[in-house]
Design an enzyme around this catalytic site. Structure first.
Site, mmCIF file in Angstrom:
data_model
loop_
_atom_site.group_PDB
_atom_site.id
_atom_site.type_symbol
_atom_site.label_atom_id
_atom_site.label_comp_id
_atom_site.label_asym_id
_atom_site.label_seq_id
_atom_site.Cartn_x
_atom_site.Cartn_y
_atom_site.Cartn_z
ATOM 1 N N GLY A 287 27.504 27.565 26.132
ATOM 2 C CA GLY A 287 27.356 28.835 26.840
ATOM 3 C C GLY A 287 28.279 29.858 26.218
ATOM 4 O O GLY A 287 27.880 30.717 25.428
ATOM 5 N N CYS A 355 41.347 45.985 46.832
ATOM 6 C CA CYS A 355 42.531 45.877 47.674
ATOM 7 C C CYS A 355 43.087 44.462 47.716
ATOM 8 O O CYS A 355 43.044 43.800 48.755
ATOM 9 C CB CYS A 355 42.179 46.375 49.073
ATOM 10 S SG CYS A 355 41.559 48.046 48.967
#
Ligand code: LLP
Length: 427
Positions: A287, A355
């Site tokens: 991959g 955040c």
């Protein structure tokens, strides 16, 4: 004067007159055209990476089955399908993607520890090449589903060779403590059992020891262990028409020096030859090594924030686009789209707007960028877009494929409407 300098690990990404390009296309131009963040992939880089395997396979009966979890965008699957590759899939979704690009389902291998009955049924109906079986109960379920459909399921058993791939613990898969594969010592028994099942036809043996492997020795160890088993299985009169050796070859993110696929395979074929298996059908499932170095993610600097202990360079890409630093503390180089050698550099932590303190993309980087300018996060072709999320209700970034001097949008930016369409307000 033209000044062209390829970046380490990214042979088709280079500066020309201080401006960063992928092949013949300026990244500033793509940032303006598509906005940021945006992923850009080099077609030549993917084809070169594939060629390295193919060179190592010359004169052999071997095929690449692209492990599409690394990057499952349709245009990329199409590219590899057109080169004659098969695919390594791990879910129904991946199966449907292969089908959507019109690839040969007879070249699909189905890996993964948790295949559902529905997935097994669908794969049998589509006539895939082989299931890589990871446990005794999975073998029983595959047999059962095949009998219900009046079919025989082609299988390999994935052996866990207990070899240390010397990589990050989260991406090491060939050790005893991992959830993957069947223990080396139990494999023979399981082949004997599989041989008695009416819904099963034994095709081969399989092994995958981990990812981002940067040296030969784990591969050589694993190959010997797999071939010991092949000897033993065939002595029982069970023949194996193929050997699947998985994926896992690493790429250069920083100063790693992984061997080329061609070198790996010329070494492994020496072992196969010595042990009399050099003409066996060999399968690999790479991959990362096919797509990782082909991609960059362009992102715009939003704020430069001086801190008490650190300076932060806040960019518009984040952990939802590039999850590898947060997940594995992975390193991706970050470079400016336009070089300014005359400017002094500053030390920054490069972070996204999400955040969480885990939303960092690079730590302690020397940069001399200004607000509104762009940077490129390098080697982001593998396990970035395919692992992206909508966290913080951020739309996924678009993807662009570059081919020489031209570029094409292969996935548009996700908008909020795309995200809200699945949801319903309560009555
Ligand atoms: N075959 C099997 C059965 C696999 O599990 C994998 C990857 C591959 C092939 C392809 O391995 P590759 O050639 O790409 O190393 N998200 C992590 C990597 C996870 C790899 C999972 N399995 C990362 O970003 O580093």
């Amino acid at each position: 004067m033209t000044h062209a300098q390829a970046l380490p690990g990214s042979p088709h990404v280079h500066y020309e007159n201080h401006r960063l390009k992928v092949e013949g296309v300026s990244l500033e131009h793509l940032a303006k055209e598509h906005g940021t963040p945006v992923f850009v992939y080099s077609k030549a880089s993917m084809l070169d990476a594939l060629k390295s395997y193919q060179e190592g396979f010359k004169g052999r009966n071997a095929r690449v089955h692209y492990a599409m979890k690394a990057n499952s965008s349709l245009a990329i699957l199409q590219l590899f399908a057109r080169q004659g590759c098969g695919f390594d899939i791990v879910s129904m979704g991946e199966l449907e993607r292969v089908k959507a690009v019109g690839a040969d389902m007879g070249l699909v291998i189905f890996s993964g520890v948790g295949k559902t009955r529905a997935e097994i049924r669908r794969a049998l109906e589509e006539g895939i090449f082989c299931f890589n079986v990871e446990s005794v109960p999975e073998l029983e379920v595959i047999n059962d589903v095949a009998l219900q459909l009046n079919k025989k399921a082609p299988i390999s058993i994935r052996v866990n060779p207990n070899v240390d791939a010397q990589t990050h613990p989260y991406i090491s898969t060939g050790l005893k403590g991992n959830k993957f594969g069947v223990a080396h010592d139990d494999t023979l028994k399981l082949y004997q059992h599989a041989h008695t099942l009416k819904g099963i036809v034994i095709k081969g043996i399989d092994c995958h020891i981990g990812s981002q492997i940067t040296n030969m020795s784990p591969y050589l160890d694993a190959m010997h262990k797999v071939l010991d088993l092949v000897d033993a299985i065939e002595q029982l009169g069970i023949s194996l028409s193929h050997i699947d050796f998985g994926g896992g070859l690493g790429i250069q993110y920083a100063d790693e020096q992984p061997p080329s696929a061609q070198n790996v395979w010329s070494e492994l074929f020496k072992v196969l030859d010595q042990r009399g298996y050099g003409q066996r059908h060999i399968i690999v499932e790479p991959g990362r090594s096919l797509v990782g170095n082909a991609g960059v993610c362009i992102s715009e600097v939003q704020y430069l924030k001086p801190g008490e202990q650190k300076n932060f360079c806040i960019i518009d890409a984040a952990m939802n686009d590039l999850p590898r630093p947060a997940m594995y503390e992975a390193f991706h180089d970050i470079v400016p789209l336009t070089e300014h050698p005359e400017r002094p550099t500053e030390l920054y932590d490069v972070v996204g707007p999400i955040c969480e303190s885990g939303d960092w993309l690079g730590r302690e980087r020397h940069l001399n960028v200004e607000v509104g300018e762009c940077v490129a996060v390098l080697s982001t072709g593998a396990y970035c877009m395919s692992m992206s999320s909508n966290y913080n209700t951020r739309g996924r970034a678009p993807e662009v494929l570059v081919d020489g001097a031209s570029s094409q949008l292969i996935r548009r930016r996700e908008n909020t409407e795309d995200q809200l369409q699945f949801e319903r307000l309560v009555d």
